[in-house]
Design a protein around this motif. Structure first.
Motif, PDB file in Angstrom:
ATOM      1  N   PRO B  96       3.401  12.383  -1.146  1.00  0.00           N
ATOM      2  CA  PRO B  96       4.338  13.436  -1.557  1.00  0.00           C
ATOM      3  C   PRO B  96       3.430  14.845  -1.811  1.00  0.00           C
ATOM      4  O   PRO B  96       4.093  15.845  -1.992  1.00  0.00           O
ATOM      5  N   GLY B  97       2.009  14.863  -1.768  1.00  0.00           N
ATOM      6  CA  GLY B  97       1.672  16.248  -1.973  1.00  0.00           C
ATOM      7  C   GLY B  97       0.195  16.064  -1.304  1.00  0.00           C
ATOM      8  O   GLY B  97      -0.321  15.364  -0.367  1.00  0.00           O
ATOM      9  N   LEU B  98      -0.462  17.073  -1.613  1.00  0.00           N
ATOM     10  CA  LEU B  98      -1.761  17.287  -1.191  1.00  0.00           C
ATOM     11  C   LEU B  98      -2.748  15.829  -1.192  1.00  0.00           C
ATOM     12  O   LEU B  98      -2.620  15.257  -1.975  1.00  0.00           O
ATOM     13  N   GLN B  99      -3.507  15.897  -0.350  1.00  0.00           N
ATOM     14  CA  GLN B  99      -4.399  14.490  -0.267  1.00  0.00           C
ATOM     15  C   GLN B  99      -5.267  14.736  -1.639  1.00  0.00           C
ATOM     16  O   GLN B  99      -5.590  15.866  -2.106  1.00  0.00           O
ATOM     17  N   GLY B 100      -5.457  13.509  -2.148  1.00  0.00           N
ATOM     18  CA  GLY B 100      -6.371  13.509  -3.480  1.00  0.00           C
ATOM     19  C   GLY B 100      -5.813  12.226  -4.338  1.00  0.00           C
ATOM     20  O   GLY B 100      -4.896  11.519  -3.960  1.00  0.00           O
ATOM     21  N   LEU B 101      -6.424  11.881  -5.265  1.00  0.00           N
ATOM     22  CA  LEU B 101      -6.323  10.947  -6.306  1.00  0.00           C
ATOM     23  C   LEU B 101      -5.058  10.855  -7.014  1.00  0.00           C
ATOM     24  O   LEU B 101      -4.402  10.016  -7.514  1.00  0.00           O
ATOM     25  N   ASN B 102      -4.411  12.341  -7.042  1.00  0.00           N
ATOM     26  CA  ASN B 102      -3.122  12.397  -7.815  1.00  0.00           C
ATOM     27  C   ASN B 102      -2.012  11.948  -6.993  1.00  0.00           C
ATOM     28  O   ASN B 102      -0.994  11.635  -7.590  1.00  0.00           O
ATOM     29  N   TYR B 103      -2.074  11.520  -5.641  1.00  0.00           N
ATOM     30  CA  TYR B 103      -0.976  11.300  -4.655  1.00  0.00           C
ATOM     31  C   TYR B 103      -1.293  10.064  -4.179  1.00  0.00           C
ATOM     32  O   TYR B 103      -2.349   9.634  -3.727  1.00  0.00           O
ATOM     33  N   GLY B 104      -0.554   9.008  -4.222  1.00  0.00           N
ATOM     34  CA  GLY B 104      -0.484   7.687  -3.418  1.00  0.00           C
ATOM     35  C   GLY B 104      -0.386   7.986  -2.056  1.00  0.00           C
ATOM     36  O   GLY B 104       0.472   8.784  -1.695  1.00  0.00           O
ATOM     37  N   TYR B 105      -0.997   6.967  -1.367  1.00  0.00           N
ATOM     38  CA  TYR B 105      -0.671   7.046   0.025  1.00  0.00           C
ATOM     39  C   TYR B 105       0.046   5.843   0.332  1.00  0.00           C
ATOM     40  O   TYR B 105      -0.192   4.664  -0.147  1.00  0.00           O
ATOM     41  N   THR B 106       1.279   5.949   1.071  1.00  0.00           N
ATOM     42  CA  THR B 106       2.046   4.497   1.537  1.00  0.00           C
ATOM     43  C   THR B 106       2.155   4.585   2.885  1.00  0.00           C
ATOM     44  O   THR B 106       2.262   5.095   3.660  1.00  0.00           O
ATOM     45  N   PHE B 107       1.435   3.400   3.406  1.00  0.00           N
ATOM     46  CA  PHE B 107       1.352   2.732   4.681  1.00  0.00           C
ATOM     47  C   PHE B 107       2.688   2.385   5.373  1.00  0.00           C
ATOM     48  O   PHE B 107       3.344   1.532   4.612  1.00  0.00           O
ATOM     49  N   GLY B 108       3.081   2.662   6.603  1.00  0.00           N
ATOM     50  CA  GLY B 108       4.060   1.913   7.517  1.00  0.00           C
ATOM     51  C   GLY B 108       3.424   0.689   7.982  1.00  0.00           C
ATOM     52  O   GLY B 108       2.168   0.433   7.610  1.00  0.00           O
ATOM     53  N   SER B 109       4.227   0.018   8.616  1.00  0.00           N
ATOM     54  CA  SER B 109       3.865  -1.370   9.173  1.00  0.00           C
ATOM     55  C   SER B 109       3.204  -1.338  10.774  1.00  0.00           C
ATOM     56  O   SER B 109       2.451  -2.281  11.179  1.00  0.00           O
ATOM     57  N   GLY B 110       3.063  -0.121  11.073  1.00  0.00           N
ATOM     58  CA  GLY B 110       2.345   0.221  12.361  1.00  0.00           C
ATOM     59  C   GLY B 110       3.136   0.147  13.665  1.00  0.00           C
ATOM     60  O   GLY B 110       4.288  -0.768  13.528  1.00  0.00           O
ATOM     61  N   THR B 111       2.694   0.565  14.646  1.00  0.00           N
ATOM     62  CA  THR B 111       3.199   0.595  16.016  1.00  0.00           C
ATOM     63  C   THR B 111       1.987   0.004  16.695  1.00  0.00           C
ATOM     64  O   THR B 111       1.136   0.359  16.924  1.00  0.00           O
ATOM     65  N   ARG B 112       2.315  -1.322  17.409  1.00  0.00           N
ATOM     66  CA  ARG B 112       1.491  -1.876  18.409  1.00  0.00           C
ATOM     67  C   ARG B 112       1.689  -1.545  19.762  1.00  0.00           C
ATOM     68  O   ARG B 112       2.709  -1.783  20.251  1.00  0.00           O
ATOM     69  N   LEU B 113       0.959  -0.473  20.313  1.00  0.00           N
ATOM     70  CA  LEU B 113       0.993  -0.040  21.692  1.00  0.00           C
ATOM     71  C   LEU B 113       0.093  -1.127  22.653  1.00  0.00           C
ATOM     72  O   LEU B 113      -1.079  -1.200  22.215  1.00  0.00           O
ATOM     73  N   THR B 114       0.843  -1.512  23.538  1.00  0.00           N
ATOM     74  CA  THR B 114       0.050  -2.360  24.708  1.00  0.00           C
ATOM     75  C   THR B 114       0.037  -1.780  26.009  1.00  0.00           C
ATOM     76  O   THR B 114       1.376  -1.297  26.375  1.00  0.00           O
ATOM     77  N   VAL B 115      -0.834  -1.127  26.574  1.00  0.00           N
ATOM     78  CA  VAL B 115      -0.758  -0.566  27.948  1.00  0.00           C
ATOM     79  C   VAL B 115      -1.157  -1.642  29.143  1.00  0.00           C
ATOM     80  O   VAL B 115      -2.277  -2.336  28.943  1.00  0.00           O
ATOM     81  N   VAL B 116      -0.318  -1.840  29.881  1.00  0.00           N
ATOM     82  CA  VAL B 116      -0.505  -2.933  30.980  1.00  0.00           C
ATOM     83  C   VAL B 116      -0.624  -1.962  32.476  1.00  0.00           C
ATOM     84  O   VAL B 116      -0.529  -1.033  32.613  1.00  0.00           O
TER      85      VAL B 116
END
Lengths: 109, 116
Positions: B96-116
């Motif tokens: 929600p704000g500047l990087q740092g301890l006062n703000y939590g980071y929430t991760f997404g589930s990711g995108t798995r890229l495969t190059v063939v």
């Protein structure tokens, strides 16, 4: 659905205390569990655990995996203010990597 | 609250094609971070964005990679002329704000890229 749950969500201790952070998971085809420390923009890798019952240590930090209980703990002894951070647990399965919500640790002088 | 949404979850591209990865931050979060996870390695920071601004792109490869976070819509990580070495899981996190301890980071589930 796969999930990773960390507890507690937040923890406040004083310097010198020992803390234990928990991570439990429900995933199919488990491969490994990772612990990260996040202070700024990039998480810092701490440990990767693959085998049950084998403790990994790095200074005052240690971690162990219990595959029977589907969980891991991260211990920090003699905490310092520099240990204040968000500690993330992530689990890698065959086709996925999933993060917990993190535990926010605050160490007061 | 839907959390951080990334799509697609899986993306397959042939060498030379373009890959577009999308990240919608949590409601109320205006800061987005992109990371790359190579097989059996830790997360590598790529870029940190606020709405319409790139704050830190020190982890982005100099060529073929770009990122944006427009005023409206999701953040986009674009990889042009993909090569096999681009195959990885790409994660997005928001705060929600500047990087740092006062703000939590929430991760997404990711995108798995495969190059063939």
């Amino acid at each position: 659905e796969d999930k990773v749950v960390q507890s507690p969500l937040s923890l406040v201790v004083h310097e010198g205390d020992t803390v234990t952070l928990n991570c439990s998971y429900e995933v199919t085809n488990f491969r490994s569990l990772l612990w990260y420390k996040q202070e700024k923009k990039a998480p810092t890798f701490l440990f990767m655990l693959t085998s049950s019952g084998i403790e990994k240590k790095s200074g005052r930090l240690s971690s162990i995996l219990d595959k029977k209980e589907l969980s891991s703990i991260l211990n920090i002894t003699a905490t310092q203010t520099g240990d204040s951070a968000i500690y993330l647990c992530a689990v890698i399965s065959r086709n996925d990597m999933r993060f917990g919500a993190g535990t926010r640790l605050t160490v007061k002088p | 609250n839907a959390g951080v949404m990334q799509n697609p979850r899986h993306l397959v591209r042939r060498r030379g094609q373009e890959a577009r990865l999308r990240c919608s931050p949590m409601k109320g979060h205006s800061h987005v971070y992109w990371y790359r996870q190579l097989p059996e390695e830790g997360l590598k920071f790529m870029v940190y964005l606020q709405k319409e601004n790139i704050i830190d792109e020190s982890g982005m490869p100099k060529e073929r990679f770009s990122a944006e976070f427009p005023k409206e819509g999701p953040s986009i990580l674009r990889i042009q002329q993909v090569v096999r070495g681009d195959s990885a899981a790409y994660f997005c996190a928001s705060s929600p704000g500047l990087q740092g301890l006062n703000y939590g980071y929430t991760f997404g589930s990711g995108t798995r890229l495969t190059v063939v």
